[in-house]
Motif scaffolding. Structure first.
Motif, short mmCIF file in Angstrom:
data_model
loop_
_atom_site.label_atom_id
_atom_site.label_comp_id
_atom_site.label_asym_id
_atom_site.label_seq_id
_atom_site.Cartn_x
_atom_site.Cartn_y
_atom_site.Cartn_z
N ILE A 1 0.84 -1.21 0.00
CA ILE A 1 0.00 0.00 0.00
C ILE A 1 0.87 1.25 0.00
O ILE A 1 0.64 2.19 -0.78
CB ILE A 1 -0.94 -0.01 1.23
CG1 ILE A 1 -1.96 -1.15 1.12
CG2 ILE A 1 -1.67 1.34 1.36
CD1 ILE A 1 -2.75 -1.41 2.40
N ASN A 2 1.89 1.26 0.86
CA ASN A 2 2.75 2.45 0.95
C ASN A 2 3.53 2.69 -0.34
O ASN A 2 3.80 3.84 -0.71
CB ASN A 2 3.71 2.31 2.14
CG ASN A 2 2.99 2.43 3.47
OD1 ASN A 2 1.94 3.07 3.55
ND2 ASN A 2 3.54 1.82 4.51
N LEU A 3 3.88 1.62 -1.02
CA LEU A 3 4.56 1.74 -2.31
C LEU A 3 3.64 2.41 -3.34
O LEU A 3 4.07 3.33 -4.06
CB LEU A 3 4.99 0.36 -2.79
CG LEU A 3 5.78 0.28 -4.09
CD1 LEU A 3 7.10 1.03 -3.98
CD2 LEU A 3 6.03 -1.17 -4.48
N ILE A 4 2.40 1.97 -3.38
CA ILE A 4 1.42 2.57 -4.32
C ILE A 4 1.17 4.04 -3.96
O ILE A 4 1.03 4.90 -4.84
CB ILE A 4 0.08 1.80 -4.31
CG1 ILE A 4 0.28 0.32 -4.63
CG2 ILE A 4 -0.93 2.41 -5.28
CD1 ILE A 4 0.75 0.03 -6.02
N LYS A 5 1.13 4.33 -2.67
CA LYS A 5 0.93 5.73 -2.25
C LYS A 5 2.07 6.62 -2.76
O LYS A 5 1.85 7.78 -3.09
CB LYS A 5 0.88 5.82 -0.71
CG LYS A 5 -0.46 5.40 -0.08
CD LYS A 5 -0.32 5.38 1.44
CE LYS A 5 -1.61 5.05 2.13
NZ LYS A 5 -2.39 6.20 2.55
#
Length: 602
Positions: free
Chosen positions: A561-565
């Motif tokens: 999720i943090n990568l996509i953010k």
């Protein structure tokens, strides 16, 4: 307490419900609402529901403290039964309960701003109190079951107190669960005690029964969520949408019932629902009890499938009715095309009374399509309504609405494709990959949402896939759209207090039945600007190797999720490359003596 007579009230929300149509007239004959309800419910049931009501409003109060409030209300009921003209007896029941709450000493010390509700007039006062109810409160410690012999001795010595504590315990933890469901749980609990307390190994017997009770409690939570969702529809979208949804569902389940009977039933369901949603649990229980009786009195009209249910003991009727299959469609139902599209005089039927015309359309369409979700039926109906509004103003309406089938089929294809695609993904790739795919899509749609909340939403949507994609094909659409609507409603409720982005706002402001397609079609949020890089978002340490498998998996999902953010425009190929690199890094480093040094280097 006569708990066994109460189980018949359980969980009727998703099945047919009908109230005695003479109740409204009969209410007018009663000077005192509290005397009327006390006489209907009798002493012990009235006491139990009064305790439930107070426990759901005053979740921090002790059982003993609430017992004093219950006594005050029961004493007033006794006085009013003896003399309906006595002071206070003509008050509406909700006002009696709220007046008691507002007289609690030091209310502000325990409940803070909730005490300000007392300064408002009814019904705003009640709405204010409802807004302070806490779903799954963390200020209440988890329930610890006493030793088996202690429970049985308490049951033998003071049964009323034990069961009173039980409804208090359940009600304060589930402030939105309607009282009939709580009374049903109490009946199940007492049945377990009745059968286990005479046994030589009470503990083992209760452990077995507790498994059953745990299942029932889970079902209660599930029904509680559905009830809360129904209340939200009624409150946010109004009676018209609520009734259209119920009419569609009941027409699917009871396709042989006459249109007029179903419309009456839907109106009655709406009235009882309002009582329950407003926290008016005494009237909710009393009126709800008549729903089963009314339905069973007309079983020949409604459905052949409920006849065996109505022949069962009272305690078994409701569950049976709720789980009964849809009735078989009548044979040789004519096509609707001729009546609603080919007929050149449709506008003459539509224009005098739009709602009556569309209600009949919902009924006729729903009884022919039990495989469709109610949301799809409402979209089809809205599409048809919009078309008629436009066409009936033209010089040649019949020519204008002549292509309606093609327009309405677009809604059907969109929904069928979404269900088919997602269930194929779920059934082919499994739960873990399905969740990852959802997290990628929804993080791109709303990257502003916290990592934990996105993971929670993803898990809920994956649970929908798990529940619905294993069903026969004709039941998948109805199942998935129903549960997705609940997940989306929860998102939209959060959006009200903490706005996410323009896309989410737009979808949440859509008509109830159009929100799911709006969320599905939502693309990447192009206005989103990623926050400055924070190394803590990608914190690799030894725990990623040593933590339990579930914790490791959750940590990896949060990293995703943090990568996509950070990079919401990232393509599937780029993601795949990074994922493969991450897996290789973990495989390598988790075998090293100094895991942290390896992870830092990699």
């Amino acid at each position: 307490m006569k708990w066994l007579t109460l189980i018949s009230f359980i969980f009727l929300l998703s099945s047919a419900r009908s109230r005695n149509l003479q109740r409204i007239a009969r209410d007018a004959d009663h000077k005192s609402p509290i005397a009327h309800r006390y006489n209907d419910l009798k002493e012990e049931t009235f006491k139990a529901v009064t305790m439930i009501t107070f426990a759901q409003y005053l979740q921090k109060c002790s059982y003993e403290g609430l017992s004093n409030l219950v006594k005050d209300v029961v004493d007033l009921a006794h006085k009013c039964v003896a003399n309906e003209d006595a002071p206070e007896c003509s008050k509406p029941l909700p006002s009696i309960f709220l007046d008691e709450i507002c007289q609690v000493e030091k209310l502000r010390d325990s409940y803070g701003d909730m005490a300000d509700c007392c300064g408002k007039a009814d019904p705003e006062r009640n709405q204010c109190f409802l807004s302070f109810k806490v779903h799954q409160p963390d200020f209440i410690a988890p329930y610890q079951r006493p030793a088996a012999d202690v429970i049985c001795n308490e049951y033998k010595d003071d049964r009323v107190s034990l069961l009173g504590h039980f409804v208090y315990t359940v009600a304060r933890r589930n402030p939105f669960l309607h009282a009939p469901a709580i009374l049903g749980l109490a009946a199940e609990y007492e049945n377990a005690l009745k059968s286990c307390c005479p046994e030589s190994d009470i503990g083992a017997c209760l452990d077995a029964k507790v498994q059953q009770i745990s299942v029932i409690k889970e079902r209660a939570k599930h029904i509680g969520v559905k009830q809360q969702h129904g209340c939200r529809i009624l409150d946010k979208y109004g009676e018209r949408t609520f009734q259209a949804s119920k009419l569609a569902r009941m027409s699917q389940k009871y396709p042989n019932a006459p249109f007029e009977e179903l419309v009456k039933m839907v109106h009655e369901v709406k009235d009882v629902y309002k009582e329950c949603c407003e926290g008016d649990m005494v009237e909710c229980v009393d009126d709800w009890s008549e729903l089963v009786n009314s339905l069973c009195s007309k079983q020949d009209i409604f459905s052949s499938k409920i006849k065996p249910c109505c022949e069962k003991p009272v305690v078994e009727q409701t569950k049976c009715i709720m789980e009964a299959d849809f009735d078989d469609k009548p044979d040789n139902l004519p096509s609707l095309v001729e009546k609603y599209i080919q007929d050149k005089e449709v506008c003459k039927s539509y224009e005098p009374n739009h709602d009556a015309f569309l209600s009949e359309f919902v009924y006729e369409y729903s009884r022919r399509h039990p495989e469709f979700s109610t949301q799809l039926i409402l979209r089809i109906t809205k599409g048809y309504e919009t078309l008629l509004d436009k066409c009936c103003k033209t010089d040649n309406p019949a020519d204008c609405y002549g292509n309606a089938v093609e327009d309405l089929n677009k809604h059907i294809k969109e929904t069928e494709d979404v269900v088919k695609t997602n269930c194929e993904l779920f059934n082919t790739h499994g739960e873990a990959d399905f969740l990852k795919g959802l997290l990628v899509r929804y993080t791109k749609k709303m990257p502003q949402v916290s990592t934990d909340t996105l993971l929670e939403i993803g898990k809920k949507m994956t649970a929908v896939g798990s529940k619905c994609c294993s069903l026969p094909e004709e039941r998948r659409m109805s199942c998935s759209e129903h549960y997705l609507s609940i997940v989306i409603e929860d998102m939209c409720k959060r959006q009200e207090s903490t706005p996410i982005n323009d896309q989410v706002s737009q979808c949440c402001n859509e008509l109830y039945s159009y929100r799911r397609p709006c969320f599905t079609a939502m693309g990447v949020d192009t206005k989103y600007v990623p926050p400055p890089f924070d190394p803590m978002m990608f914190n690799f340490d030894e725990k990623m190797c040593s933590a339990p498998p579930a914790e490791r998996e959750e940590g990896q999902l949060k990293l995703l999720i943090n990568l996509i953010k950070r990079k919401p425009q990232m393509t599937e190929e780029q993601l795949k490359t990074i994922a493969e690199g991450f897996t290789a890094m973990m495989d390598k480093c988790c075998k090293q003596a100094d895991v942290d040094a390896c992870l830092g280097e990699e």
